[in-house]
Design a protein around this motif. Structure first.
Motif, PDB file in Angstrom:
ATOM      1  N   VAL A 176      59.436  59.982  82.291  1.00 57.27           N
ATOM      2  CA  VAL A 176      59.272  58.641  81.730  1.00 57.27           C
ATOM      3  C   VAL A 176      57.779  58.334  81.673  1.00 57.27           C
ATOM      4  O   VAL A 176      57.020  58.716  82.570  1.00 57.27           O
ATOM      5  CB  VAL A 176      60.012  57.577  82.583  1.00 57.27           C
ATOM      6  N   THR A 177      57.369  57.693  80.593  1.00 58.73           N
ATOM      7  CA  THR A 177      55.964  57.319  80.407  1.00 58.73           C
ATOM      8  C   THR A 177      55.880  55.823  80.140  1.00 58.73           C
ATOM      9  O   THR A 177      56.574  55.305  79.259  1.00 58.73           O
ATOM     10  CB  THR A 177      55.326  58.082  79.233  1.00 58.73           C
ATOM     11  N   PHE A 178      55.041  55.137  80.912  1.00 59.26           N
ATOM     12  CA  PHE A 178      54.807  53.712  80.714  1.00 59.26           C
ATOM     13  C   PHE A 178      53.484  53.532  79.969  1.00 59.26           C
ATOM     14  O   PHE A 178      52.515  54.250  80.229  1.00 59.26           O
ATOM     15  CB  PHE A 178      54.747  52.982  82.051  1.00 59.26           C
ATOM     16  N   PHE A 179      53.450  52.569  79.088  1.00 55.67           N
ATOM     17  CA  PHE A 179      52.217  52.236  78.373  1.00 55.67           C
ATOM     18  C   PHE A 179      51.840  50.808  78.733  1.00 55.67           C
ATOM     19  O   PHE A 179      52.599  49.863  78.474  1.00 55.67           O
ATOM     20  CB  PHE A 179      52.401  52.381  76.867  1.00 55.67           C
ATOM     21  N   ILE A 180      50.663  50.653  79.345  1.00 55.71           N
ATOM     22  CA  ILE A 180      50.156  49.339  79.732  1.00 55.71           C
ATOM     23  C   ILE A 180      48.849  49.124  78.983  1.00 55.71           C
ATOM     24  O   ILE A 180      47.861  49.822  79.247  1.00 55.71           O
ATOM     25  CB  ILE A 180      49.926  49.247  81.253  1.00 55.71           C
ATOM     26  N   GLY A 181      48.865  48.228  78.046  1.00 57.22           N
ATOM     27  CA  GLY A 181      47.682  48.024  77.218  1.00 57.22           C
ATOM     28  C   GLY A 181      47.313  49.255  76.428  1.00 57.22           C
ATOM     29  O   GLY A 181      46.130  49.501  76.170  1.00 57.22           O
ATOM     30  N   GLY A 182      48.299  50.054  76.059  1.00 56.37           N
ATOM     31  CA  GLY A 182      48.062  51.272  75.295  1.00 56.37           C
ATOM     32  C   GLY A 182      47.703  52.483  76.119  1.00 56.37           C
ATOM     33  O   GLY A 182      47.646  53.601  75.597  1.00 56.37           O
ATOM     34  N   ARG A 183      47.492  52.313  77.419  1.00 50.82           N
ATOM     35  CA  ARG A 183      47.125  53.436  78.283  1.00 50.82           C
ATOM     36  C   ARG A 183      48.380  53.982  78.950  1.00 50.82           C
ATOM     37  O   ARG A 183      49.154  53.241  79.545  1.00 50.82           O
ATOM     38  CB  ARG A 183      46.111  52.993  79.324  1.00 50.82           C
ATOM     39  N   PRO A 184      48.603  55.300  78.920  1.00 54.81           N
ATOM     40  CA  PRO A 184      49.839  55.869  79.484  1.00 54.81           C
ATOM     41  C   PRO A 184      49.765  56.076  80.993  1.00 54.81           C
ATOM     42  O   PRO A 184      48.698  56.341  81.558  1.00 54.81           O
ATOM     43  CB  PRO A 184      49.968  57.208  78.754  1.00 54.81           C
ATOM     44  N   LEU A 185      50.925  55.960  81.622  1.00 55.35           N
ATOM     45  CA  LEU A 185      51.112  56.320  83.023  1.00 55.35           C
ATOM     46  C   LEU A 185      52.425  57.092  83.110  1.00 55.35           C
ATOM     47  O   LEU A 185      53.467  56.599  82.679  1.00 55.35           O
ATOM     48  CB  LEU A 185      51.161  55.080  83.913  1.00 55.35           C
ATOM     49  N   GLU A 186      52.368  58.317  83.631  1.00 58.63           N
ATOM     50  CA  GLU A 186      53.536  59.197  83.647  1.00 58.63           C
ATOM     51  C   GLU A 186      54.175  59.217  85.037  1.00 58.63           C
ATOM     52  O   GLU A 186      53.461  59.205  86.054  1.00 58.63           O
ATOM     53  CB  GLU A 186      53.125  60.612  83.231  1.00 58.63           C
ATOM     54  N   ALA A 187      55.501  59.257  85.073  1.00 61.53           N
ATOM     55  CA  ALA A 187      56.211  59.190  86.350  1.00 61.53           C
ATOM     56  C   ALA A 187      57.566  59.874  86.237  1.00 61.53           C
ATOM     57  O   ALA A 187      57.914  60.432  85.190  1.00 61.53           O
ATOM     58  CB  ALA A 187      56.365  57.735  86.794  1.00 61.53           C
ATOM     59  N   HIS A 188      58.316  59.807  87.331  1.00 63.03           N
ATOM     60  CA  HIS A 188      59.642  60.423  87.412  1.00 63.03           C
ATOM     61  C   HIS A 188      60.648  59.366  87.843  1.00 63.03           C
ATOM     62  O   HIS A 188      60.438  58.652  88.833  1.00 63.03           O
ATOM     63  CB  HIS A 188      59.626  61.589  88.400  1.00 63.03           C
ATOM     64  N   ARG A 189      61.742  59.294  87.139  1.00 66.87           N
ATOM     65  CA  ARG A 189      62.742  58.263  87.374  1.00 66.87           C
ATOM     66  C   ARG A 189      63.271  58.278  88.806  1.00 66.87           C
ATOM     67  O   ARG A 189      63.499  57.228  89.406  1.00 66.87           O
ATOM     68  CB  ARG A 189      63.920  58.450  86.403  1.00 66.87           C
ATOM     69  N   LEU A 190      63.489  59.464  89.335  1.00 62.24           N
ATOM     70  CA  LEU A 190      64.076  59.563  90.669  1.00 62.24           C
ATOM     71  C   LEU A 190      63.215  58.847  91.698  1.00 62.24           C
ATOM     72  O   LEU A 190      63.724  58.086  92.527  1.00 62.24           O
ATOM     73  CB  LEU A 190      64.244  61.037  91.058  1.00 62.24           C
ATOM     74  N   ILE A 191      61.900  59.091  91.672  1.00 59.73           N
ATOM     75  CA  ILE A 191      61.008  58.514  92.677  1.00 59.73           C
ATOM     76  C   ILE A 191      60.963  56.997  92.546  1.00 59.73           C
ATOM     77  O   ILE A 191      61.118  56.262  93.530  1.00 59.73           O
ATOM     78  CB  ILE A 191      59.596  59.106  92.554  1.00 59.73           C
ATOM     79  N   LEU A 192      60.773  56.503  91.330  1.00 55.40           N
ATOM     80  CA  LEU A 192      60.668  55.060  91.127  1.00 55.40           C
ATOM     81  C   LEU A 192      61.978  54.354  91.458  1.00 55.40           C
ATOM     82  O   LEU A 192      61.980  53.298  92.108  1.00 55.40           O
ATOM     83  CB  LEU A 192      60.250  54.762  89.687  1.00 55.40           C
ATOM     84  N   GLY A 193      63.096  54.921  91.015  1.00 51.54           N
ATOM     85  CA  GLY A 193      64.387  54.302  91.265  1.00 51.54           C
ATOM     86  C   GLY A 193      64.750  54.272  92.733  1.00 51.54           C
ATOM     87  O   GLY A 193      65.429  53.345  93.194  1.00 51.54           O
ATOM     88  N   SER A 194      64.303  55.280  93.499  1.00 54.66           N
ATOM     89  CA  SER A 194      64.626  55.321  94.928  1.00 54.66           C
ATOM     90  C   SER A 194      63.774  54.359  95.746  1.00 54.66           C
ATOM     91  O   SER A 194      64.165  53.976  96.851  1.00 54.66           O
ATOM     92  CB  SER A 194      64.439  56.745  95.465  1.00 54.66           C
ATOM     93  N   ARG A 195      62.611  53.934  95.220  1.00 58.00           N
ATOM     94  CA  ARG A 195      61.705  53.068  95.970  1.00 58.00           C
ATOM     95  C   ARG A 195      61.814  51.605  95.594  1.00 58.00           C
ATOM     96  O   ARG A 195      61.348  50.737  96.356  1.00 58.00           O
ATOM     97  CB  ARG A 195      60.246  53.512  95.766  1.00 58.00           C
ATOM     98  N   SER A 196      62.388  51.307  94.433  1.00 60.75           N
ATOM     99  CA  SER A 196      62.388  49.926  93.947  1.00 60.75           C
ATOM    100  C   SER A 196      63.733  49.551  93.342  1.00 60.75           C
ATOM    101  O   SER A 196      64.197  50.219  92.411  1.00 60.75           O
ATOM    102  CB  SER A 196      61.280  49.740  92.901  1.00 60.75           C
ATOM    103  N   PRO A 197      64.393  48.486  93.822  1.00 57.24           N
ATOM    104  CA  PRO A 197      65.640  48.024  93.207  1.00 57.24           C
ATOM    105  C   PRO A 197      65.459  47.651  91.739  1.00 57.24           C
ATOM    106  O   PRO A 197      66.378  47.832  90.930  1.00 57.24           O
ATOM    107  CB  PRO A 197      66.017  46.799  94.049  1.00 57.24           C
TER     108      PRO A 197
END
Length: 562
Positions: free
Chosen positions: A177-198
């Motif tokens: 999964v890639t997030f774009f904040i103000g046009g700048r990308p940030l790449e991550a993995h669903r498993l890690i984010l989903g396990s840390r944040s409701p």
């Protein structure tokens, strides 16, 4: 000409080229024991044993007393360097030019303590294997590394990371999964984010379920604050500029990270108080706030989050009905059981699995199969490991620990650790095994010594050698030990080639690991020949005993073969 009574000065290795008065390193009050004291009393007294007990029991080391002071402040004030170092390694907050940081720096008894505080800010304590592996995966994503390189060039990089840390020769596991904040990308993995944040867990099951890109409206979110939070999810270490902390509070609130939000809000209040008391306008542009997750409740730390993922994975692997929270993307068949796993965890923890995943599409190693749940996932087969053994390997890869270890499994796990390139697993298994060896027989200890030497488990090897050296006569009377002597390489003929410094317990495997009999000789001499002038005679006596025991072992072996 040296003046009589003149105080001698020495170079402190912790301070590089600076010369300091040796007395400055001493605490202003004598060390004392506080067997029933709280963390503030223990820090003030420098009682590291009591501090260790309180830290292991889960006390909040960043809590404040009625005078608005933390334990680290008292340790620095009294000049207890070891107590301060223990608190820092456990997650005590101390960033210079922040409220607690300034108090600790300015109140420190001597230069030694101040230098240690500065060194901690630039070189935070090393992360655990799980946190370090996942952090490398996160920073290995191209977009994330590019951002940190830009920060490093601007002189505002994260502590412990520099642009020169080039991982291009060891690419990370690709993001999903890639997030774009103000046009700048940030790449991550669903498993890690989903396990840390409701919040992320809900979004990945609903609005973002089939999306590989998520774009946030311009001006609605701070990239620096969002990046710091995602980095915290992977590493259990928060590192953020003070100017971005208010924005981070807003992000934590949206992501439902309640305990982290409370910690940042508390630091913000103290920071504003420190700025208010400053004699001149404060420049916060270069200030950074560092927080270790060990100061948060256990359920808000990475190993606990991964433990919940593991439990769901194991439950789904043995259930006939798939839990809707399951996000497994890989099946591993061991014997007659299929384990539902997550590629990002296995690839981050093990170079063995990362190499297999890199061949999965090119060589079609993993064949897609429909499981009993009706989904289609790549399936790998693992041979040479039992179902129970692989479950323990999974437990370590997800949580950095192995609980309720059966001693009979230890040898299999040592072998699995070598196969899967999970070398820290050997230390974890050794830690779990040692309590079972306190009442072990000489024959059992000889068995474990051979295995420890074969697999390079140095902590276990040292334990067995210490036991044998301290009870040498008892072991010498057993056939198991005498038979062991015939199976080991002979001691060095030249005394100059002997190992004079046995490897430290728990140290990494190195090429200078000595001959077992040489190391046993040195340990026996350390225990029995403390007087230097008796060492040569004692060494000759030990060599003579060893030669006699080998002759006895050869005779016993000949008799057994007849």
């Amino acid at each position: 000409m040296e003046l009589s009574g003149q105080r001698q000065w020495a170079e402190d290795p912790d301070l590089g080229v600076l010369d300091v008065d040796p007395d400055e390193a001493l605490p202003s009050m004598p060390l004392k024991k506080v067997p029933a004291g709280d963390i503030y009393e223990a820090a003030r007294a420098g009682d590291v044993d009591r501090l260790s007990y309180l830290i292991e029991s889960g006390v909040n080391i960043n809590a404040r007393d009625r005078w608005d002071s933390v334990a680290l402040y008292y340790a620095c004030l009294a000049g207890h360097a070891e107590a301060a170092r223990m608190l820092l390694r456990a997650g005590a907050i101390c960033s210079e030019r922040t409220f607690d940081g300034d108090r600790c720096h300015y109140a420190s008894l001597n230069l030694r303590i101040r230098r240690m505080l500065k060194a901690f800010e630039t070189r935070p304590p090393p992360m655990g294997p799980l946190q370090g592996a996942l952090r490398d995966t996160f920073l290995g994503c191209r977009a994330n590394k590019d951002y940190l390189d830009l920060c490093d060039e601007a002189g505002i990089g994260m502590a412990g990371y520099h642009a020169s840390d080039d991982r291009s020769d060891n690419p990370s596991f690709p993001p999903d999964v890639t997030f774009f904040i103000g046009g700048r990308p940030l790449e991550a993995h669903r498993l890690i984010l989903g396990s840390r944040s409701p919040f992320f867990n809900y979004k990945f099951q609903t609005d973002w379920k089939d999306r590989s890109e998520v774009r946030f409206a311009a001006g609605k979110l701070s990239y620096a604050a969002f990046f710091s939070l995602i980095h915290f999810f992977y590493s259990d270490r928060l590192d953020i500029a003070v100017n971005d902390m208010e924005e981070l509070v807003r992000v934590c609130k949206a992501c439902k990270c309640d305990e982290l939000q409370k910690s940042i809000e508390a630091e913000l209040r103290h920071q504003k108080n420190a700025d208010y008391k400053a004699l001149k306008e404060v420049d916060n542009s270069q200030k950074r706030f560092i927080l270790q997750a060990s100061s948060l409740p256990e359920q808000d730390r990475l190993p606990s989050a991964m433990h919940r993922v593991l439990q769901a994975s194991l439950s789904n692997s043995s259930s006939e009905r798939l839990n809707h929270d399951d996000v497994a993307d890989l099946c591993v068949r061991v014997g007659g059981k299929i384990f539902r796993c997550h590629q990002v965890i296995l690839a981050s923890r093990s170079e063995y699995f990362k190499a297999r995943f890199s061949r999965m599409t090119g060589f079609m190693e993993g064949s897609a199969e429909s499981s009993s749940f009706g989904d289609s996932l790549p399936v790998f087969e693992e041979h040479g490991v039992s179902i129970e053994g692989f479950e323990k390997v999974m437990e370590y890869m997800y949580t950095d620990s192995v609980k309720e270890l059966d001693p009979d499994q230890a040898e299999e796990l040592f072998d699995a650790a070598s196969r899967y390139l999970l070398f820290p697993l050997k230390r974890v298994v050794a830690d779990a095994l040692l309590p079972h060896l306190e009442l072990a027989s000489p024959a059992e200890l000889c068995h474990w010594l051979v295995l420890a030497d074969m697999y390079g488990v140095l902590k276990l090897r040292e334990y067995c050698l210490d036991k044998i050296a301290c009870n040498f006569e008892t072991f010498a009377d057993t056939r198991a030990f005498r038979a062991l002597l015939l199976a080991l390489p002979p001691p060095s003929g030249d005394s100059s080639l002997r190992t004079t410094r046995p490897s430290a317990p728990g140290a990494e495997v190195s090429a200078d690991v000595g001959n077992i009999l040489d190391d046993l000789r040195e340990k026996w001499l350390a225990a029995e020949a403390a007087e230097l002038d008796c060492r040569d005679d004692s060494a000759a006596q030990f060599d003579s005993w060893l030669a006699e025991l080998m002759l006895m072992a050869e005779e016993e072996a000949t008799t057994d073969n007849e």
